[in-house]
Design an enzyme around this catalytic site. Structure first.
Site, short mmCIF file in Angstrom:
data_model
loop_
_atom_site.label_atom_id
_atom_site.label_comp_id
_atom_site.label_asym_id
_atom_site.label_seq_id
_atom_site.Cartn_x
_atom_site.Cartn_y
_atom_site.Cartn_z
N HIS C 48 29.80 40.16 30.44
CA HIS C 48 28.60 40.17 29.59
C HIS C 48 27.68 38.99 29.93
O HIS C 48 27.09 38.38 29.02
CB HIS C 48 28.99 40.15 28.12
N ARG C 73 36.99 36.80 33.52
CA ARG C 73 36.84 38.20 33.16
C ARG C 73 35.91 38.87 34.15
O ARG C 73 34.72 38.51 34.22
CB ARG C 73 36.28 38.34 31.74
N ASP C 87 40.99 35.67 45.75
CA ASP C 87 40.84 34.81 46.93
C ASP C 87 40.10 33.53 46.60
O ASP C 87 40.32 32.49 47.23
CB ASP C 87 40.12 35.57 48.05
N GLU C 151 39.97 47.62 23.41
CA GLU C 151 38.77 47.43 22.61
C GLU C 151 38.12 48.70 22.07
O GLU C 151 36.93 48.69 21.76
CB GLU C 151 37.75 46.56 23.36
N ASP C 177 33.61 45.36 20.58
CA ASP C 177 33.61 46.74 21.02
C ASP C 177 34.42 47.62 20.08
O ASP C 177 34.06 48.77 19.82
CB ASP C 177 34.16 46.85 22.45
MG LIG Z 1 34.12 44.50 25.49
#
Ligand SMILES: [Mg+2]
Ligand SMILES: [Mg+2]
Ligand SMILES: [Mg+2]
Ligand SMILES: [Mg+2]
Ligand SMILES: [Mg+2]
Ligand SMILES: [Mg+2]
Lengths: 238, 238, 238, 238, 238, 238
Positions: C48, C73, C87, C151, C177
């Site tokens: 996000h 994330r 990596d 979620e 969510d």
């Molecule tokens: Mg989410």
């Protein structure tokens, strides 16, 4: 497109308190995030950070739509640096380490167009909104706000002379450097330093200019407000 | 969090040879990659490169976990530039083109806090780990390592005076500029230049300071080591 | 150089509470500044935010010397993205929007080398400290920590199956969510959503895995802790 | 301005050996520095690095004046990524992890304009030198060089079918992934892997295409050359 | 702080012509400079450029104070990419290469919050002005403007079905790809292509949606306007 | 690799008119796009912009393959800045605000190696193509083109003395600053200013040097050409 007015300068003239935050982390997302927090002003610091010229410009862009004013601290009282920051659209400057009236006058000269100063002229810059602001060259000076930083024991003795320099719009006391110059490095909250800060604020105020400071000490901030401080930064972003 | 000690400064004091590499390509991935190569130090060069302030900071970050010390060469003996690099957390500096004891003293002053110098004070910077290092302001000077670069025939004549400046931690000989100043531009391996380099190293050593140099000439490096050189850069990243 | 152990994974296994912060502003200075604040972990969010791959890498570098663990994330449960982040040296991942055991198994496969998974092999990367970590390829999997994000109302029903996938190291509940999927968009604090969150935490815990969440609601955080949550993010950097 | 020819593609067709280097560190200064080193080609790797799209473009720009050819490895066999890299002016691609003829055909389609493929059309890009190259759209395909990477035991079995796909200009064997898929993770020099590599090179050659590989093992490189390898990368920049 | 309205969407609904420019060069200074030029909209193109996510965000920031609307073209009809661009504050999207009503519906779903779509929810982003916009999650959809790009002969046949998808706010015809799909690569001004473009515009208009296109051909632009085109880009920045 | 010749310097010597464009927006894509437009030269301006050192270098790289010459304007007549730009490979410089012959001589000294000047020596830089250009140090000066900017009424009086400084290759008149210094800020098209510009061009020409200017006024440009101007910039990129 019209010349952006400088609400911070107007507020200082009206002695309306302006609460601000120090911004030493570069980046336009960070700047916009801070701009949404409700501060009256934020100080983009390049003196004690690695924030560079393109980043300052992107931060000015990010802050532009918000009711917060972005002031910029250059690395030094340097006309070339100021010229570039002015063209990037900065309107308020905090000049570090001004010791004398002559140095203050030098800063004033750097931010004003001839015949009032020596700012270099470029027609098409962000400052003039790429040439769209009519008469930018003749009207720009009026919205520039120049603040000088008094931050040594010696500089404190020159407050009245510095305040008398036409074009200086406010004087800021830098407690950290002042503490070091007074023999208390790393201890800006030492009583002697606090006394000097408060005395400075009173003298700046008496000399007819708005006074400012940065402190994270709520007690000092309160006493400074009582002494007349107008533009105060109360937090740092790091 | 405690003040990061400067192992490179300690090694120089102990006259433990420090093998390094010149880093003129910016970028934190590049820096970390170099940091993993086993050099004792790497010199982040901003004098003869376009590496800028934010990039230096990111390179210092990348190198931090490695047993390699990152020194920084500013573009010039410039207090404003040094102030910013210091706040970014650099602890070792190689100052270009120091010609006299006075210029060396100027550099010393720029990297030390009052009353020992004139370094500007900021409370919350990477150098102080954002304020977490106790007494940073009073302890920082001890871990700063200041190296000055002697790189003209004239500067060579001043080695003893420069070495006598308190706060100079080592003297580096720049063969490329020295060659040019001696009339051999582009020919740092000319015998006259090599003689001058080796003579300089002996005099620096005799004057009580560690000597250093950069050379890609294995023969010169060997002779320099014999003459007493302590911190030597043996390769360039470009 | 030895393989960096993953203290966060160890803490999760030991069910030692880990307090974290969401980091959606890019930049290595910002990241280092946050890393100095004392959080057990920080989540570099690219889902996000506009934080991109080179910036994630620079943030991992900046955080490396601190006793804080940087989880990442990705934008999605995407093997190519995960390969590159691996990596770059990331060791802990929070995978958004995992709905089923099959999707969880896909994520596990992406972060493990053959024969345990399908992670692509490169010899010389930041992850292997440019090849200096002996046997990196055979030892890397052990220090990877894979967290999946549940979620939606539907995903909640699959908690036990997802928890049973070997290689899933923890399950995170995303209240924002979840609220939207339950018909309360923008209202993660709705009692129904909170009940679902707490129920989820209990079921994750009962299924033998550490549960986590992000919430700025102190009351919910307290109830989540009582329900068994182990890794909780309590603030956001913007 | 004329369409830049692809000397690397011509060399591959002529079976002229091309010695290259892997470039996983981003940055145009780094790229130009490498370009001056005399390699026939350099591989800008985005698969196992954090090098991003704008950086690839700046690296292509930096390398342009040098007699070195810059190939690009995308993160995956992804038409959207290829479209953007093509528009940025890349002409040679190394596609990771191609397992079947169908996947190879997909890659071919992505790099060719209709009716030969499905590459999206933009008139004004770096690829067409901002529209200055006459008939760019109808002539571009001829100078695109598409190399596919065979890097699992299963993919090896499909070499002949992959080689038969029109538009595949060469096949590269990736020893690191191949080793992992054969049960020797981290050991690309295992005799079984080397045998498989060499056998692959012979079969690619026999199938009428130039073969390539990356190895830092001089012995393997020599045997690969004997087996017919044409484009070989012999070093990595990190 | 209130939800920014989308004046471009309103203008399209009112069928007020919107003249725009294609922006394929990244950078916030460039974007602000373009924003000052008087165009109704500018299209930040990431499909046929290397403009990346952080740059798009900085460009949105730069354009924000100007009476110009910044639309963004993602690289593909990709929900993850759209999610990130939405969170960065983009409100208008031009989706490349939509062939069918199903693909159009997929795009609609990606830009709307549940239950109207599947956009992921984050509380604190630039889109929600870091949480300051009340009820952002329930009000955001209303100000999103979704435009889909029809750019093959086959897609043209589906115009009526695509136009019937609820949530599609306009249809754009891409002449360059259309020309290629019709067998005239590099020749978007071919009479057959122009006829197809104009016919498409008429059918889009008849289907009740505003039509748009990009062309540098003044004659075609004029005929397109006569055919009913509403949002037209008339120049490219490169 | 051979030393790049400076075609712009040769053209100035031959008095071949050189039409240019001002480039104040940073970025290598932007620069390459401009380089494809057919101008004889482009001026990368860092004086009235925020374009920084790494960006200048990337722009020089992007322009290198094109038959266009990239000149650079530093922020000031500053030897440290010039040293870095020279090492980045810039060969032509426009020095702002030169008032006297002494200042012009200072600039000359900064761009020439000893014994002709004081430019610092580095062996391995982009300027020397990383050491590949034989005898770079002794041959570099010959291809450096130094232009100084005369932009105040006072400086105009010194034209003949400035022109007499060996190593000054041309004199540029800056109408914007000149206008301000003559009391017409923001009005470079005032007849008095135009007269001064044209008189300056004639005197520069008479003094044996090529004259140049930037103007967007076609009438002035025509009169300037008649007066002998050789290098003229006729547009600005913002
Ligand atoms: Mg989410
Ligand atoms: Mg200070
Ligand atoms: Mg030197
Ligand atoms: Mg592979
Ligand atoms: Mg298209
Ligand atoms: Mg000027």
């Amino acid at each position: 497109m019209d010349l952006p007015l400088n609400p911070f300068k107007a507020a200082l003239r009206a002695r309306t308190p302006q609460i601000g935050i120090w911004c030493a982390i570069g980046g336009s997302v960070h700047a916009e995030s801070l701009a949404s927090c409700g501060f009256d002003w934020l100080l983009i610091d390049t003196e004690h950070s690695t924030v560079d010229m393109p980043t300052v410009q992107s931060m000015l862009q990010a802050v532009a739509p918000y009711p917060t004013h972005a002031a910029v601290r250059p690395g030094w009282n340097d006309a070339v640096e100021l010229k570039r920051l002015l063209d990037a659209g900065a309107q308020t400057f905090l000049i570090p380490y001004v010791q004398t009236a002559a140095e203050a006058a030098q800063a004033v000269s750097a931010v004003r167009y001839p015949p009032n100063g020596t700012r270099g002229v470029a027609g098409i810059t962000r400052a003039s909104r790429f040439g769209l602001i009519p008469d930018y060259t003749s009207r720009a000076d009026a919205e520039i706000c120049l603040l000088v930083q008094v931050e040594t024991a010696q500089a404190l003795t020159n407050i009245e002379e510095i305040a008398a320099v036409p074009g200086v719009d406010g004087i800021f006391i830098g407690p950290a450097d002042l503490a070091a110059s007074m023999g208390y490095p790393g201890n800006p909250d030492h009583p002697d330093v606090q006394d000097a800060v408060l005395d400075g604020i009173r003298r700046i105020t008496a000399a007819g200019l708005p006074a400012g400071l940065l402190s994270l000490n709520p007690d000092l901030l309160e006493r400074a407000a009582a002494a007349g401080s107008v533009f105060t930064a109360v937090d740092v972003d790091q």
